[in-house]
Design a protein around this motif. Structure first.
Motif, PDB file in Angstrom:
ATOM      1  N   GLY A 196       0.801  -1.215   0.000  1.00 12.42           N
ATOM      2  CA  GLY A 196       0.000   0.000   0.000  1.00 12.42           C
ATOM      3  C   GLY A 196       0.836   1.268   0.000  1.00 12.42           C
ATOM      4  N   LEU A 197       2.103   1.153   0.275  1.00 16.51           N
ATOM      5  CA  LEU A 197       2.969   2.320   0.375  1.00 16.51           C
ATOM      6  C   LEU A 197       3.605   2.627  -0.971  1.00 16.51           C
ATOM      7  CD1 LEU A 197       4.754   1.288   3.666  1.00 16.51           C
ATOM      8  CD2 LEU A 197       2.816   2.824   3.421  1.00 16.51           C
ATOM      9  N   GLY A 198       3.113   3.642  -1.646  1.00 18.37           N
ATOM     10  CA  GLY A 198       3.705   4.061  -2.908  1.00 18.37           C
ATOM     11  C   GLY A 198       3.637   3.033  -4.008  1.00 18.37           C
ATOM     12  N   ARG A 199       2.608   2.241  -4.044  1.00 11.42           N
ATOM     13  CA  ARG A 199       2.474   1.203  -5.066  1.00 11.42           C
ATOM     14  C   ARG A 199       2.364   1.819  -6.445  1.00 11.42           C
ATOM     15  NH1 ARG A 199      -2.298  -2.903  -4.457  1.00 11.42           N
ATOM     16  NH2 ARG A 199      -2.554  -2.677  -6.670  1.00 11.42           N
ATOM     17  N   THR A 200       3.037   1.240  -7.418  1.00 13.15           N
ATOM     18  CA  THR A 200       2.987   1.756  -8.783  1.00 13.15           C
ATOM     19  C   THR A 200       2.452   0.697  -9.739  1.00 13.15           C
ATOM     20  OG1 THR A 200       5.244   1.055  -9.299  1.00 13.15           O
ATOM     21  CG2 THR A 200       4.974   3.266  -8.384  1.00 13.15           C
ATOM     22  N   ALA A 201       1.956   1.184 -10.856  1.00 18.81           N
ATOM     23  CA  ALA A 201       1.505   0.303 -11.929  1.00 18.81           C
ATOM     24  C   ALA A 201       2.738  -0.003 -12.771  1.00 18.81           C
ATOM     25  CB  ALA A 201       0.444   0.988 -12.776  1.00 18.81           C
ATOM     26  N   VAL A 202       3.357  -1.112 -12.546  1.00 20.64           N
ATOM     27  CA  VAL A 202       4.622  -1.437 -13.189  1.00 20.64           C
ATOM     28  C   VAL A 202       4.469  -1.437 -14.706  1.00 20.64           C
ATOM     29  CG1 VAL A 202       6.425  -3.187 -13.408  1.00 20.64           C
ATOM     30  CG2 VAL A 202       5.327  -2.790 -11.191  1.00 20.64           C
ATOM     31  N   GLY A 203       5.259  -0.594 -15.359  1.00 16.87           N
ATOM     32  CA  GLY A 203       5.225  -0.475 -16.811  1.00 16.87           C
ATOM     33  C   GLY A 203       4.763   0.912 -17.230  1.00 16.87           C
ATOM     34  N   PRO A 204       4.848   1.211 -18.521  1.00 18.52           N
ATOM     35  CA  PRO A 204       4.495   2.555 -18.993  1.00 18.52           C
ATOM     36  C   PRO A 204       3.052   2.702 -19.470  1.00 18.52           C
ATOM     37  CG  PRO A 204       5.582   1.383 -20.751  1.00 18.52           C
ATOM     38  CD  PRO A 204       5.556   0.445 -19.546  1.00 18.52           C
ATOM     39  N   VAL A 205       2.558   3.939 -19.350  1.00 20.02           N
ATOM     40  CA  VAL A 205       1.337   4.372 -20.022  1.00 20.02           C
ATOM     41  C   VAL A 205       1.841   5.274 -21.149  1.00 20.02           C
ATOM     42  CG1 VAL A 205      -0.748   5.765 -19.856  1.00 20.02           C
ATOM     43  CG2 VAL A 205      -0.096   4.274 -17.965  1.00 20.02           C
ATOM     44  N   ILE A 206       1.526   4.910 -22.389  1.00 24.11           N
ATOM     45  CA  ILE A 206       2.031   5.645 -23.553  1.00 24.11           C
ATOM     46  C   ILE A 206       0.832   6.246 -24.277  1.00 24.11           C
ATOM     47  CG2 ILE A 206       3.351   5.493 -25.697  1.00 24.11           C
ATOM     48  CD1 ILE A 206       4.550   2.849 -24.440  1.00 24.11           C
ATOM     49  N   TYR A 207       0.889   7.545 -24.528  1.00 21.22           N
ATOM     50  CA  TYR A 207      -0.236   8.158 -25.229  1.00 21.22           C
ATOM     51  C   TYR A 207       0.244   9.142 -26.294  1.00 21.22           C
ATOM     52  CZ  TYR A 207       0.176  12.054 -21.828  1.00 21.22           C
ATOM     53  OH  TYR A 207       0.609  13.094 -21.050  1.00 21.22           O
ATOM     54  N   THR A 208      -0.631   9.370 -27.278  1.00 23.22           N
ATOM     55  CA  THR A 208      -0.343  10.253 -28.406  1.00 23.22           C
ATOM     56  C   THR A 208      -1.279  11.446 -28.340  1.00 23.22           C
ATOM     57  OG1 THR A 208       0.248   8.310 -29.707  1.00 23.22           O
ATOM     58  CG2 THR A 208      -0.104  10.361 -30.915  1.00 23.22           C
ATOM     59  N   THR A 209      -0.707  12.656 -28.399  1.00 27.33           N
ATOM     60  CA  THR A 209      -1.502  13.880 -28.332  1.00 27.33           C
ATOM     61  C   THR A 209      -2.073  14.217 -29.713  1.00 27.33           C
ATOM     62  OG1 THR A 209       0.353  15.347 -28.800  1.00 27.33           O
ATOM     63  CG2 THR A 209      -0.015  14.751 -26.491  1.00 27.33           C
ATOM     64  N   VAL A 229       4.694   7.662 -19.672  1.00 28.83           N
ATOM     65  CA  VAL A 229       4.777   7.843 -18.227  1.00 28.83           C
ATOM     66  C   VAL A 229       5.096   6.475 -17.637  1.00 28.83           C
ATOM     67  CG1 VAL A 229       3.546   8.564 -16.151  1.00 28.83           C
ATOM     68  CG2 VAL A 229       3.035   9.669 -18.336  1.00 28.83           C
ATOM     69  N   ASN A 230       6.273   6.338 -17.047  1.00 28.82           N
ATOM     70  CA  ASN A 230       6.702   5.040 -16.551  1.00 28.82           C
ATOM     71  C   ASN A 230       6.281   4.801 -15.108  1.00 28.82           C
ATOM     72  OD1 ASN A 230       8.110   3.894 -18.802  1.00 28.82           O
ATOM     73  ND2 ASN A 230       9.568   5.563 -18.527  1.00 28.82           N
ATOM     74  N   SER A 231       5.637   3.676 -14.887  1.00 29.68           N
ATOM     75  CA  SER A 231       5.216   3.205 -13.570  1.00 29.68           C
ATOM     76  C   SER A 231       4.542   4.273 -12.714  1.00 29.68           C
ATOM     77  CB  SER A 231       6.419   2.613 -12.831  1.00 29.68           C
ATOM     78  OG  SER A 231       6.927   1.511 -13.538  1.00 29.68           O
ATOM     79  N   PRO A 232       3.419   4.829 -13.196  1.00 26.76           N
ATOM     80  CA  PRO A 232       2.708   5.819 -12.384  1.00 26.76           C
ATOM     81  C   PRO A 232       2.094   5.166 -11.144  1.00 26.76           C
ATOM     82  CG  PRO A 232       1.425   5.254 -14.313  1.00 26.76           C
ATOM     83  CD  PRO A 232       2.742   4.559 -14.454  1.00 26.76           C
ATOM     84  N   GLY A 274      -5.149   7.554  -7.160  1.00 31.28           N
ATOM     85  CA  GLY A 274      -5.530   8.869  -7.650  1.00 31.28           C
ATOM     86  C   GLY A 274      -5.806   8.952  -9.136  1.00 31.28           C
ATOM     87  N   CYS A 275      -6.092  10.193  -9.536  1.00 28.08           N
ATOM     88  CA  CYS A 275      -6.406  10.532 -10.917  1.00 28.08           C
ATOM     89  C   CYS A 275      -5.158  11.107 -11.576  1.00 28.08           C
ATOM     90  CB  CYS A 275      -7.542  11.564 -10.922  1.00 28.08           C
ATOM     91  SG  CYS A 275      -8.025  12.105 -12.564  1.00 28.08           S
ATOM     92  N   HIS A 276      -4.866  10.668 -12.785  1.00 28.79           N
ATOM     93  CA  HIS A 276      -3.689  11.140 -13.517  1.00 28.79           C
ATOM     94  C   HIS A 276      -4.140  11.933 -14.740  1.00 28.79           C
ATOM     95  CE1 HIS A 276      -1.084   8.492 -11.173  1.00 28.79           C
ATOM     96  NE2 HIS A 276      -2.081   7.624 -11.255  1.00 28.79           N
TER      97      HIS A 276
END
Length: 123
Positions: free
Chosen positions: A37-50, A58-61, A65-67
Motif C-alpha cells: 500500500g505504500l507508494g504502489r505503482t503500476a509497473v510499466g508505462p502508459v504511452i499516449y499520443t496527443t 509515463v513510466n510506472s505511475p 488517484g487521478c492522472h
C-alpha cells in the motif's frame, strides 16, 4: 559410514534446503504484501499520443488517484502496465463516456471523438 547413512544424511540436507527456500519465499511474499500500500505503482508505462502526434510515456505511475494527460488530451492511449485502467474525457476522472483499457491493450479515438484527458487505475 555406510552407503545408507550417507544417502539419509544427503536427503535430510536436501529437505532442509527445500524447506528453507519455501520459508524464505513465504516470508518475502508476506513482506512485500505488507508494504504494497505504500507508494504502489503500476509497473510499466502508459504511452499516449496527443493531437499533435507527440508520443508521451509515463513510466510506472502510482496506482492511486487521478492522472492527467497532456492539456490538449490524448487520441490514443496504450496501457503497458500490469493494472487495468479507465480513461476519462474530463481532467478530474469524473463524468460519463469512460473507456476501460485492460493491461497490454490500446484505445484509439475516432477523429470525431473528444480526446481522453485523464485516467485512473482499477485496483
Amino acid at each position: 559410514m555406510s552407503v545408507t547413512a550417507t544417502a539419509t544424511a544427503t536427503d535430510r540436507r536436501r529437505r532442509r534446503r527445500h524447506t528453507g527456500v519455501a520459508v524464505g519465499a513465504a516470508l518475502l511474499t508476506l513482506g512485500l504484501t505488507g508494504c504494497s500500500g505504500l507508494g504502489r505503482t503500476a509497473v510499466g508505462p502508459v504511452i499516449y499520443t496527443t493531437e499533435r502526434d507527440r508520443v508521451i510515456s509515463v513510466n510506472s505511475p502510482s496506482v492511486n488517484g487521478c492522472h492527467r494527460l497532456a492539456p490538449a488530451g490524448a487520441n490514443e492511449v496504450a496501457n503497458r502496465t500490469l493494472i487495468d485502467m479507465i480513461l476519462y474525457r474530463t481532467r478530474d476522472c469524473t463524468g460519463a463516456g469512460t473507456t476501460y483499457v485492460a493491461t497490454t491493450l490500446t484505445d484509439a479515438n475516432s477523429p470525431r471523438s473528444l480526446p481522453w484527458r485523464s485516467y485512473r487505475f482499477v485496483h
